[in-house]
Design a protein around this motif. Structure first.
Motif, PDB file in Angstrom:
ATOM      1  N   UNK A  50      27.940 -20.303 -35.662  1.00  0.00           N
ATOM      2  CA  UNK A  50      27.273 -19.824 -36.872  1.00  0.00           C
ATOM      3  C   UNK A  50      26.249 -18.756 -36.505  1.00  0.00           C
ATOM      4  N   UNK A  51      26.042 -17.813 -37.406  1.00  0.00           N
ATOM      5  CA  UNK A  51      25.026 -16.785 -37.236  1.00  0.00           C
ATOM      6  C   UNK A  51      24.294 -16.620 -38.569  1.00  0.00           C
ATOM      7  N   UNK A  52      22.977 -16.524 -38.502  1.00  0.00           N
ATOM      8  CA  UNK A  52      22.158 -16.317 -39.696  1.00  0.00           C
ATOM      9  C   UNK A  52      21.185 -15.183 -39.425  1.00  0.00           C
ATOM     10  N   UNK A  53      20.735 -14.529 -40.487  1.00  0.00           N
ATOM     11  CA  UNK A  53      19.934 -13.318 -40.370  1.00  0.00           C
ATOM     12  C   UNK A  53      18.603 -13.448 -41.103  1.00  0.00           C
ATOM     13  N   UNK A  54      17.673 -12.604 -40.736  1.00  0.00           N
ATOM     14  CA  UNK A  54      16.380 -12.389 -41.371  1.00  0.00           C
ATOM     15  C   UNK A  54      15.551 -13.670 -41.457  1.00  0.00           C
ATOM     16  N   UNK A  55      14.983 -13.972 -42.619  1.00  0.00           N
ATOM     17  CA  UNK A  55      14.085 -15.124 -42.760  1.00  0.00           C
ATOM     18  C   UNK A  55      14.814 -16.438 -42.479  1.00  0.00           C
ATOM     19  N   UNK A  56      16.069 -16.532 -42.886  1.00  0.00           N
ATOM     20  CA  UNK A  56      16.856 -17.736 -42.591  1.00  0.00           C
ATOM     21  C   UNK A  56      16.978 -17.927 -41.087  1.00  0.00           C
ATOM     22  N   UNK A  57      17.149 -16.836 -40.348  1.00  0.00           N
ATOM     23  CA  UNK A  57      17.235 -16.911 -38.888  1.00  0.00           C
ATOM     24  C   UNK A  57      15.934 -17.435 -38.300  1.00  0.00           C
ATOM     25  N   UNK A  58      14.802 -16.947 -38.786  1.00  0.00           N
ATOM     26  CA  UNK A  58      13.509 -17.409 -38.281  1.00  0.00           C
ATOM     27  C   UNK A  58      13.280 -18.883 -38.595  1.00  0.00           C
ATOM     28  N   UNK A  90      37.899 -11.219 -29.433  1.00  0.00           N
ATOM     29  CA  UNK A  90      37.688 -11.507 -30.852  1.00  0.00           C
ATOM     30  C   UNK A  90      36.794 -12.734 -30.998  1.00  0.00           C
ATOM     31  N   UNK A  91      35.917 -12.688 -31.968  1.00  0.00           N
ATOM     32  CA  UNK A  91      35.006 -13.789 -32.256  1.00  0.00           C
ATOM     33  C   UNK A  91      35.132 -14.129 -33.733  1.00  0.00           C
ATOM     34  N   UNK A  92      35.322 -15.408 -34.032  1.00  0.00           N
ATOM     35  CA  UNK A  92      35.314 -15.884 -35.414  1.00  0.00           C
ATOM     36  C   UNK A  92      34.099 -16.779 -35.563  1.00  0.00           C
ATOM     37  N   UNK A  93      33.314 -16.528 -36.606  1.00  0.00           N
ATOM     38  CA  UNK A  93      32.077 -17.267 -36.811  1.00  0.00           C
ATOM     39  C   UNK A  93      31.790 -17.387 -38.300  1.00  0.00           C
ATOM     40  N   UNK A  94      30.886 -18.293 -38.637  1.00  0.00           N
ATOM     41  CA  UNK A  94      30.421 -18.432 -40.013  1.00  0.00           C
ATOM     42  C   UNK A  94      29.104 -17.672 -40.128  1.00  0.00           C
ATOM     43  N   UNK A  95      29.065 -16.740 -41.066  1.00  0.00           N
ATOM     44  CA  UNK A  95      27.822 -16.037 -41.369  1.00  0.00           C
ATOM     45  C   UNK A  95      27.133 -16.856 -42.457  1.00  0.00           C
ATOM     46  N   UNK A  96      26.065 -17.541 -42.069  1.00  0.00           N
ATOM     47  CA  UNK A  96      25.367 -18.431 -42.990  1.00  0.00           C
ATOM     48  C   UNK A  96      24.451 -17.666 -43.920  1.00  0.00           C
ATOM     49  N   UNK A  97      24.613 -17.894 -45.198  1.00  0.00           N
ATOM     50  CA  UNK A  97      23.732 -17.288 -46.194  1.00  0.00           C
ATOM     51  C   UNK A  97      22.648 -18.270 -46.626  1.00  0.00           C
ATOM     52  N   UNK A  98      22.997 -19.552 -46.651  1.00  0.00           N
ATOM     53  CA  UNK A  98      22.046 -20.620 -46.970  1.00  0.00           C
ATOM     54  C   UNK A  98      22.198 -21.724 -45.935  1.00  0.00           C
ATOM     55  N   UNK A  99      21.067 -22.223 -45.448  1.00  0.00           N
ATOM     56  CA  UNK A  99      21.069 -23.342 -44.508  1.00  0.00           C
ATOM     57  C   UNK A  99      20.096 -24.379 -45.039  1.00  0.00           C
ATOM     58  N   UNK A 100      20.570 -25.610 -45.181  1.00  0.00           N
ATOM     59  CA  UNK A 100      19.729 -26.715 -45.642  1.00  0.00           C
ATOM     60  C   UNK A 100      19.529 -27.670 -44.483  1.00  0.00           C
ATOM     61  N   UNK A 101      18.271 -28.006 -44.213  1.00  0.00           N
ATOM     62  CA  UNK A 101      17.936 -28.923 -43.130  1.00  0.00           C
ATOM     63  C   UNK A 101      18.059 -30.346 -43.651  1.00  0.00           C
ATOM     64  N   UNK A 102      18.917 -31.153 -43.033  1.00  0.00           N
ATOM     65  CA  UNK A 102      19.224 -32.489 -43.530  1.00  0.00           C
ATOM     66  C   UNK A 102      18.664 -33.618 -42.674  1.00  0.00           C
ATOM     67  N   UNK A 103      18.092 -33.305 -41.526  1.00  0.00           N
ATOM     68  CA  UNK A 103      17.546 -34.355 -40.661  1.00  0.00           C
ATOM     69  C   UNK A 103      16.232 -34.871 -41.214  1.00  0.00           C
TER      70      UNK A 103
END
Length: 130
Positions: A50-58, A90-103
């Protein structure tokens, strides 16, 4: 439509870096369990990059750790690059737009049950700005 929703546990700590123009990007691997077979045997998990960007990445870099449970919503992306030997990879990945913390909070996550009992907070009237 290219849409994916995954729930799993982080296989290792997330890795954050910045692009040359200063945009935060975080990568992590999510271990997602497959359903049990008809015989009730658990199968090996899928390891999803998975890869996430900007504020979600932080936020992911700051609050997720190896073993954290997370829900990732985004899209599947395939990209290619040339390795050091000149071979196309080649790389296949999920570009995460929303991530919810469940722990739960005791596992290093800031988000716990919203109605769990809290100790009383003592506030002096002199501390209030109004």
């Amino acid at each position: 439509m290219n849409r994916v929703i995954l729930i799993g546990h982080l296989a290792r700590d997330p890795e954050m870096r910045y692009t040359p123009n200063g945009t935060a990007v975080t990568t992590f691997t999510l271990a997602v369990n497959r359903p049990k077979t008809k015989e009730g045997v658990e199968q090996q998990p899928d390891w999803i990059n998975c890869v996430v960007w900007q504020k979600t990445a932080e936020n992911c870099a700051n609050f997720l750790r190896k073993g954290s449970k997370a829900l990732v919503e985004g899209r599947i992306q395939t990209r290619s690059f040339d390795d050091k030997e000149g071979n196309k990879r080649y790389v296949t990945e999920v570009v995460g737009e929303n991530v919810h913390f469940l722990s739960p909070k005791n596992q290093g996550n800031l988000f716990d049950e919203p109605f769990s009992p809290r100790p009383p907070v003592n506030i002096n009237d002199d501390d209030l700005p109004f």
